[in-house]
Design a protein around this motif. Structure first.
Motif, PDB file in Angstrom:
ATOM      1  N   UNK A  31     -17.894  44.164  32.803  1.00 23.63           N
ATOM      2  CA  UNK A  31     -17.740  44.737  31.542  1.00 23.63           C
ATOM      3  C   UNK A  31     -19.300  44.927  30.834  1.00 23.63           C
ATOM      4  N   UNK A  32     -20.104  45.777  31.480  1.00 23.11           N
ATOM      5  CA  UNK A  32     -21.430  45.880  30.891  1.00 23.11           C
ATOM      6  C   UNK A  32     -21.300  46.615  29.521  1.00 23.11           C
ATOM      7  N   UNK A  33     -20.295  47.329  29.107  1.00 23.84           N
ATOM      8  CA  UNK A  33     -20.229  47.965  27.590  1.00 23.84           C
ATOM      9  C   UNK A  33     -19.717  47.155  26.872  1.00 23.84           C
ATOM     10  N   UNK A  34     -19.139  45.849  27.352  1.00 27.04           N
ATOM     11  CA  UNK A  34     -18.810  44.988  26.300  1.00 27.04           C
ATOM     12  C   UNK A  34     -17.155  45.527  25.699  1.00 27.04           C
ATOM     13  N   UNK A  35     -16.666  46.261  26.526  1.00 26.66           N
ATOM     14  CA  UNK A  35     -15.413  46.799  25.860  1.00 26.66           C
ATOM     15  C   UNK A  35     -14.011  46.167  26.203  1.00 26.66           C
ATOM     16  N   UNK A  36     -14.085  45.000  26.952  1.00 20.80           N
ATOM     17  CA  UNK A  36     -12.787  44.368  27.348  1.00 20.80           C
ATOM     18  C   UNK A  36     -12.322  43.367  26.250  1.00 20.80           C
ATOM     19  N   UNK A  37     -11.196  43.165  26.006  1.00 19.83           N
ATOM     20  CA  UNK A  37     -10.704  42.364  24.709  1.00 19.83           C
ATOM     21  C   UNK A  37      -9.911  41.562  25.434  1.00 19.83           C
ATOM     22  N   UNK A  38     -10.017  40.170  24.962  1.00 20.21           N
ATOM     23  CA  UNK A  38      -8.768  39.082  25.264  1.00 20.21           C
ATOM     24  C   UNK A  38      -7.963  39.168  24.205  1.00 20.21           C
ATOM     25  N   UNK A  39      -6.963  39.095  24.309  1.00 17.68           N
ATOM     26  CA  UNK A  39      -5.636  39.493  23.377  1.00 17.68           C
ATOM     27  C   UNK A  39      -5.603  38.254  22.382  1.00 17.68           C
ATOM     28  N   UNK A  40      -5.513  36.718  23.192  1.00 22.75           N
ATOM     29  CA  UNK A  40      -5.586  35.671  22.314  1.00 22.75           C
ATOM     30  C   UNK A  40      -6.253  34.698  23.380  1.00 22.75           C
ATOM     31  N   UNK A  41      -6.388  33.739  22.708  1.00 21.59           N
ATOM     32  CA  UNK A  41      -7.485  32.771  23.400  1.00 21.59           C
ATOM     33  C   UNK A  41      -6.711  32.046  24.570  1.00 21.59           C
ATOM     34  N   UNK A  42      -5.399  32.199  24.587  1.00 27.39           N
ATOM     35  CA  UNK A  42      -4.539  31.764  25.740  1.00 27.39           C
ATOM     36  C   UNK A  42      -4.304  32.369  26.711  1.00 27.39           C
ATOM     37  N   UNK A  43      -4.799  33.948  26.857  1.00 28.62           N
ATOM     38  CA  UNK A  43      -4.694  34.764  27.799  1.00 28.62           C
ATOM     39  C   UNK A  43      -5.854  34.689  28.747  1.00 28.62           C
ATOM     40  N   UNK A  44      -5.601  34.154  30.038  1.00 31.89           N
ATOM     41  CA  UNK A  44      -6.686  33.871  30.819  1.00 31.89           C
ATOM     42  C   UNK A  44      -7.225  34.803  31.824  1.00 31.89           C
ATOM     43  N   UNK A  45      -6.471  35.586  32.086  1.00 29.76           N
ATOM     44  CA  UNK A  45      -6.789  36.605  33.290  1.00 29.76           C
ATOM     45  C   UNK A  45      -7.022  38.067  32.649  1.00 29.76           C
ATOM     46  N   UNK A  46      -6.105  38.565  31.957  1.00 36.60           N
ATOM     47  CA  UNK A  46      -5.931  39.854  31.440  1.00 36.60           C
ATOM     48  C   UNK A  46      -6.743  40.434  30.319  1.00 36.60           C
ATOM     49  N   UNK A  47      -7.281  41.614  30.446  1.00 36.02           N
ATOM     50  CA  UNK A  47      -8.082  42.136  29.338  1.00 36.02           C
ATOM     51  C   UNK A  47      -7.865  43.514  29.051  1.00 36.02           C
ATOM     52  N   UNK A  48      -7.949  43.813  27.815  1.00 35.67           N
ATOM     53  CA  UNK A  48      -7.355  45.351  27.305  1.00 35.67           C
ATOM     54  C   UNK A  48      -8.706  46.028  26.813  1.00 35.67           C
ATOM     55  N   UNK A  49      -8.614  47.404  27.140  1.00 39.06           N
ATOM     56  CA  UNK A  49      -9.304  48.297  26.524  1.00 39.06           C
ATOM     57  C   UNK A  49      -8.493  49.173  25.446  1.00 39.06           C
TER      58      UNK A  49
END
Length: 198
Positions: A76-94
């Motif tokens: 994520x060099x562009x800092x575009x990935x979002x963690x939906x909630x603090x409990x989501x450990x693996x998945x990330x969204x754009x």
């Protein structure tokens, strides 16, 4: 456009889409360009590599998104990935709010997707938080002290069920609310049932 890699269930999903239809189609084309297999899981278009989930396309009220199943491992060099909630450990969204954003990010999205495929090829795994690292709320600990059978029953639950209870009991800011939640679910725990079990 007909393509053997296109899944008829995804065509049906797109046909019914009221919101984000154009965005979904654009994301679909980008992902298919990355040579992934199109599937339909969890009621959404899902793209796999050698039967391993790579990305999912989904939509919400405010945005649509490309969800990377092991996004936590992407650089994520562009800092575009979002963690939906603090409990989501693996998945990330754009996330996206219009087609133009997706079009402008096409090359970036492809690079993230290809990195996700490489992570899968390398067999990398997300280091999940250990079950023991979850903090048991004080209100539940107090009930354990009063009722040892409750502690025994709780510890006999699967780790996933224990985590669900811990999260549900810990969420309210007020202790009185946390306490009432714990008390309400004591019979369910004693019966060996999870939070959502009937």
């Amino acid at each position: 456009m007909t393509d053997s890699r296109m899944n008829p269930k995804v065509d049906e999903f797109l046909g019914k889409a009221k919101k984000w239809k154009e965005e979904y189609e654009k994301l679909r084309n980008i992902v298919l360009d990355c040579e992934l297999t199109e599937d339909f899981k969890w009621k959404h278009p899902c793209y796999t590599f050698e039967k391993k989930n790579i990305v999912l396309i989904h939509g919400f009220k405010e945005y649509c998104a490309l969800l990377f199943h092991k996004g936590a491992l992407l650089k994520d060099p562009r800092g575009i990935l979002i963690q939906q909630t603090e409990n989501v450990q693996a998945a990330r969204q754009i996330r996206f709010t219009n087609v133009q954003q997706i079009e402008e990010m096409k090359a970036i999205l492809k690079s993230y997707i290809l990195e996700a495929v490489n992570i899968e090829k390398a067999g990398l795994k997300v280091d999940f938080k250990k079950h023991e690292e979850y903090i048991i709320p004080e209100e539940l600990q107090n009930q354990f002290a009063e009722n040892p059978a409750l502690k025994t029953a709780f510890e006999a639950l699967t780790p996933g069920r224990q985590r669900a209870y811990i999260h549900y009991f810990s969420t309210p800011k007020k202790s009185i609310t946390r306490e009432s939640r714990v008390k309400k679910y004591i019979p369910q725990i004693l019966n060996g049932k999870g939070l959502n079990d009937k």
